[in-house]
Design a protein around this motif. Structure first.
Motif, short mmCIF file in Angstrom:
data_model
loop_
_atom_site.label_atom_id
_atom_site.label_comp_id
_atom_site.label_asym_id
_atom_site.label_seq_id
_atom_site.Cartn_x
_atom_site.Cartn_y
_atom_site.Cartn_z
N GLY A 32 28.77 111.44 60.41
CA GLY A 32 29.01 110.96 61.73
C GLY A 32 27.68 110.40 61.96
N ARG A 33 26.43 110.93 61.14
CA ARG A 33 25.37 109.85 61.79
C ARG A 33 25.70 108.34 60.64
NH1 ARG A 33 20.27 110.10 64.07
NH2 ARG A 33 20.56 112.10 64.85
N TRP A 34 25.64 108.27 59.65
CA TRP A 34 25.60 107.73 59.22
C TRP A 34 26.96 105.96 59.49
CZ3 TRP A 34 23.66 103.58 56.47
CH2 TRP A 34 24.56 103.30 56.11
N SER A 35 27.93 106.85 60.08
CA SER A 35 28.97 106.08 60.33
C SER A 35 28.36 105.72 62.70
CB SER A 35 30.79 107.05 61.37
OG SER A 35 30.85 106.00 61.24
N LYS A 36 27.85 107.00 63.25
CA LYS A 36 27.36 105.70 64.47
C LYS A 36 25.97 104.76 64.08
CE LYS A 36 24.17 107.14 68.46
NZ LYS A 36 23.63 105.76 68.54
N PHE A 37 26.03 104.63 63.26
CA PHE A 37 24.18 104.23 62.78
C PHE A 37 25.40 102.15 62.42
CE2 PHE A 37 22.36 101.91 59.61
CZ PHE A 37 21.18 100.86 59.91
N GLU A 42 27.54 96.76 63.91
CA GLU A 42 28.09 96.14 64.42
C GLU A 42 27.75 95.58 65.84
OE1 GLU A 42 31.82 97.69 61.62
OE2 GLU A 42 31.39 98.65 63.31
N ARG A 43 27.49 96.68 66.83
CA ARG A 43 27.54 95.89 67.97
C ARG A 43 26.14 95.66 68.57
NH1 ARG A 43 29.26 101.24 68.98
NH2 ARG A 43 27.27 101.89 68.99
N ARG A 92 28.17 97.07 54.28
CA ARG A 92 27.78 95.84 53.71
C ARG A 92 28.56 94.84 53.80
NH1 ARG A 92 27.65 97.27 47.56
NH2 ARG A 92 28.30 99.42 47.52
N ALA A 93 29.46 94.16 55.00
CA ALA A 93 29.36 93.19 56.03
C ALA A 93 29.14 92.66 56.96
CB ALA A 93 31.51 93.45 56.59
N LEU A 94 27.52 93.94 57.32
CA LEU A 94 26.61 93.38 58.42
C LEU A 94 25.68 92.72 57.10
CD1 LEU A 94 27.29 96.44 60.65
CD2 LEU A 94 28.60 93.89 60.53
N LEU A 95 25.64 92.85 56.40
CA LEU A 95 24.54 92.72 55.27
C LEU A 95 23.51 91.27 54.80
CD1 LEU A 95 23.73 95.48 53.25
CD2 LEU A 95 23.12 95.20 55.50
N ILE A 134 20.86 86.84 63.64
CA ILE A 134 20.73 86.71 64.09
C ILE A 134 20.54 87.64 65.97
CG2 ILE A 134 23.21 86.06 66.03
CD1 ILE A 134 24.45 85.50 62.66
N GLU A 135 20.15 86.97 67.05
CA GLU A 135 20.42 87.40 68.06
C GLU A 135 21.14 88.23 69.38
OE1 GLU A 135 17.47 87.34 72.85
OE2 GLU A 135 16.85 87.00 70.51
N ILE A 136 21.71 89.38 69.76
CA ILE A 136 23.03 89.69 69.80
C ILE A 136 22.72 90.25 71.17
CG2 ILE A 136 25.45 91.10 70.05
CD1 ILE A 136 25.50 90.89 67.34
N GLU A 137 22.87 89.43 72.35
CA GLU A 137 22.82 90.27 73.37
C GLU A 137 23.84 91.61 74.39
OE1 GLU A 137 22.49 87.02 76.77
OE2 GLU A 137 21.87 85.79 74.89
#
Length: 137
Positions: A32-37, A42-43, A92-95, A134-137
């Motif tokens: 759960g901790r890994w998934s929340k991270f 992602e956000r 992995r898709a975010l790295l 990339i900065e996300i607001e």
């Protein structure tokens, strides 16, 4: 929960605690901790770079458990492995791969860096590691 599952939970928690982790020691809590991270990433990771690397320790702990000889006797490990793999594929898709080439390849989650985050995180990473995210607001 049946006795076999209870034994797995107990053995898993004991293994994780022995490695020095003092919270999120059950399979569900650690996953759960890994998934929340990964959800946070992602956000747009909302915390500072120190928190980011601290949050990565959940994946380190999962890796130790997934590779431990003593936990392989439990059939529940295959289900956990599959669930971790699902979360891993999202991460992995975010790295940005190989952002930290000195980290061994088998620790891919720590070798890469997420490609985006909130302002504070992006600024920390730029200042500390000279990586442009990339900065996300």
């Amino acid at each position: 929960m049946n006795q076999r599952t209870a034994n797995f939970q107990e053995a898993f928690s004991s293994f994780i605690e022995a490695s020095g982790r003092w919270r999120d020691t059950t399979p569900e809590a650690l996953l759960g901790r890994w998934s929340k991270f990964v959800d946070d990433c992602e956000r747009g990771y909302p915390h500072d770079v120190e928190d980011y690397f601290n949050d990565l320790t959940s994946r380190d702990s999962l890796e130790r458990a997934l590779n431990s000889v003593e936990l392989q006797v439990f059939p529940e490990m295959s289900q956990l492995r599959a669930r971790v793999k699902g979360v891993d594929s999202r991460f992995r898709a975010l790295l940005i791969p190989d952002a930290f080439p000195g980290v061994p390849e088998e620790f891919w989650w720590a070798r890469g860096m997420v490609n985006s985050g909130r302002k504070r995180f992006v600024e920390d990473v730029r200042r500390e590691y000279r990586l442009n995210l990339i900065e996300i607001e």
